[in-house]
Design an enzyme around this catalytic site. Structure first.
Site, mmCIF file in Angstrom:
data_model
loop_
_atom_site.group_PDB
_atom_site.id
_atom_site.type_symbol
_atom_site.label_atom_id
_atom_site.label_comp_id
_atom_site.label_asym_id
_atom_site.label_seq_id
_atom_site.Cartn_x
_atom_site.Cartn_y
_atom_site.Cartn_z
ATOM 1 N N ILE A 1 0.835 -1.218 0.000
ATOM 2 C CA ILE A 1 0.000 0.000 0.000
ATOM 3 C C ILE A 1 0.865 1.262 0.000
ATOM 4 C CG2 ILE A 1 -0.342 0.157 2.515
ATOM 5 C CD1 ILE A 1 -2.941 0.897 -0.239
ATOM 6 N N SER B 1 11.730 0.573 7.290
ATOM 7 C CA SER B 1 11.380 -0.734 6.753
ATOM 8 C C SER B 1 12.271 -1.785 7.386
ATOM 9 C CB SER B 1 11.564 -0.733 5.222
ATOM 10 O OG SER B 1 11.567 -2.064 4.734
ATOM 11 N N LYS C 1 -5.553 2.152 7.012
ATOM 12 C CA LYS C 1 -6.618 1.306 7.555
ATOM 13 C C LYS C 1 -6.298 -0.166 7.299
ATOM 14 C CE LYS C 1 -8.883 -0.746 5.063
ATOM 15 N NZ LYS C 1 -8.749 -1.868 4.059
ATOM 16 N N ASP D 1 -11.068 -7.199 5.704
ATOM 17 C CA ASP D 1 -10.095 -6.154 5.376
ATOM 18 C C ASP D 1 -10.575 -5.319 4.192
ATOM 19 O OD1 ASP D 1 -7.083 -5.109 5.610
ATOM 20 O OD2 ASP D 1 -7.527 -5.450 3.505
#
Lengths: 312, 312
Positions: free
Chosen positions: B14, B36, B91, B169
């Site tokens: 995402i 990361s 989200k 999801d």
């Protein structure tokens, strides 16, 4: 002062075991009516099939105690608030968090008192444990909550239905104590729920909790509904000061390092009604949602396993 | 005005598909660093393995976008708030409601901005639908949300783990639109969740909603994660005035009685970052929890069934 007239909606086991006898001997309340779809009453008060009939026939009754199963609570409490009644709710409050939040907001909007009871919180041993933990900190917590569903919910199929909470119905009592005594917020880290393969609610739950405390106390709970040896309703806590607290018998007994510090007869419902009288005097609602939230959180992120069928 | 420096924490699909390119062309923000654990970066900005390293090395970066899987969010957001950072969250926010509530309270206590994004809400068609429903009322709602998990979450095993939400999801995107456009509160009445027998999150969900509206509109949702024909992301609403609204393509298209009224290119993430800039200007948090609550409520009271195993 004259006693306040109260009606009890939902005349099942918990009303008959606790609410009705406690109201009978209360100095603050007197029973004015019962609402029971099955027509069950108490003493010589009127019995109505629906709350709407009660509100029509006895508009002078300004208080209701809602003791139905949770699935129908939201509509019943909304209706009571619409008729201007202050409301006491048995636990667990509603099958969903959104409904409880809505009722809280609605009571506020209507300027009425909504009191969400959690009976296990009303024990001197619980208050004492809370005060010790505030001073000594928490190193670890283990909750063991095991009882027989056949003894405590004989034949009540609704506890096994979807939305009936299953073993989390008694377990939420433990969580109501846990969230009262902890000096910091707790969260569900992981959970395992075991479902009888012929039922839609769990018979066994194992929950691991976490917190944002830097020392990361270990906290967990095990609930089981097939314990036939008697009730095991125990919370064991190691404090950072090195002491061991045991809340036993559902929060009525507190032992510190094996020695009994508090042991009082259980008068949970007497204290609930005393507290309701105080809230009414102040015009203040009390809706504590942490026990329901933790339960919902456990369902949301649990691993699920099917186990042996359950038959009464 | 100089652009605000922002770091992105969690460089997965995402971030790469949306956050990083949108920040690259934003007039309000510029990318300052990536965090990361796998060492994945973007452009020529520094890459840190942990947020703690970022905060030490680049204290001038006051904003973070948290795009990790939800399971680790609570600790990461708490840490960011502890370091005085304003936070944007992808989200779904957290695996549990208690964690989201805690983050909201903690941001407030720290006087920092916390912005919970729900990307599907950021479409002109959604705003238009909301305004029509406020005027015309709701007779019924049907949500159909079907997509291929293999296309949208290729190889991402975490979505199938306990706490990974499964088909909820994507479904929570539908609920984020639903709770935005409805002119009254909605609750989960019942739900059926189907779990692949080798996985811990559902592949299919069917949810029935209820409300306290006297005319009792019929409302339901079906989510499925094995749709290979293409995405079906549609919300169909009958208004009390007798019109039919269809929100299609995930809320980017609005049809009224079959005629397209709004069709805009999807710029959800552009609008999210514009909105974040506004919130920062006002110093105002925005944490809307209704989509997560409805999801938790569906899990709490669902009937559960095991279905065929899922393999990638």
């Amino acid at each position: 002062m004259a006693k306040r007239k109260i009606a009890v909606i939902g005349i099942g086991k918990i009303s008959q075991d606790q609410h009705l006898p406690v109201i009978d001997k209360s100095k603050d309340f007197e029973l004015a009516a019962c609402v029971s779809t099955r027509g069950i009453g108490h003493g010589d008060v009127p019995v109505f099939k629906t709350a709407a009939e009660l509100y029509r026939a006895m508009p002078e009754v300004n208080l209701v105690a809602v003791c139905t199963p949770p699935s129908v609570r939201h509509a019943i409490v909304r209706e009571a608030l619409d008729h201007g009644k202050d409301v006491l709710m048995e636990k667990p409050p509603t099958p969903t968090i959104s409904e409880l939040d809505d009722l809280r907001a609605y009571a506020k909007k209507k300027n009425l008192v909504l009191f969400q009871t959690w009976h296990s919180r009303y024990n001197a041993a619980v208050d004492k444990a809370k005060s010790i933990l505030r001073k000594q900190g928490v190193a670890s917590v283990r909750i063991d909550w095991r009882e027989s569903v056949r003894k405590w919910h004989p034949g009540q199929d609704w506890v096994w239905e979807a939305g009936g909470f299953g073993v989390c119905d008694p377990g939420i009592n433990a969580l109501s104590i846990f969230t009262k005594i902890m000096p910091f917020p707790v969260f569900v880290k992981s959970a395992v729920l075991k479902f009888p393969s012929n039922r839609q609610s769990p018979v066994d739950a194992e929950i691991v909790f976490k917190s944002s405390e830097p020392h990361q106390p270990e906290m967990s709970a095990g609930f089981n509904w097939l314990e036939e040896s008697g009730e095991i309703w125990t919370i064991t806590i190691q404090t950072l000061d090195g002491n061991e607290l045991k809340l036993e018998k559902g929060g009525t007994v507190l032992k510190v390092n094996g020695k009994t510090k508090v042991e009082a007869p259980s008068e949970e419902y007497e204290r609930i009604y005393e507290h309701f009288a105080e809230l009414l005097k102040k015009g203040k609602s009390e809706v504590e949602d942490a026990p329901l939230r933790l339960t919902a959180d456990a369902f949301l992120l649990a691993s699920r396993y099917n186990v042996d069928e359950f038959h009464w």
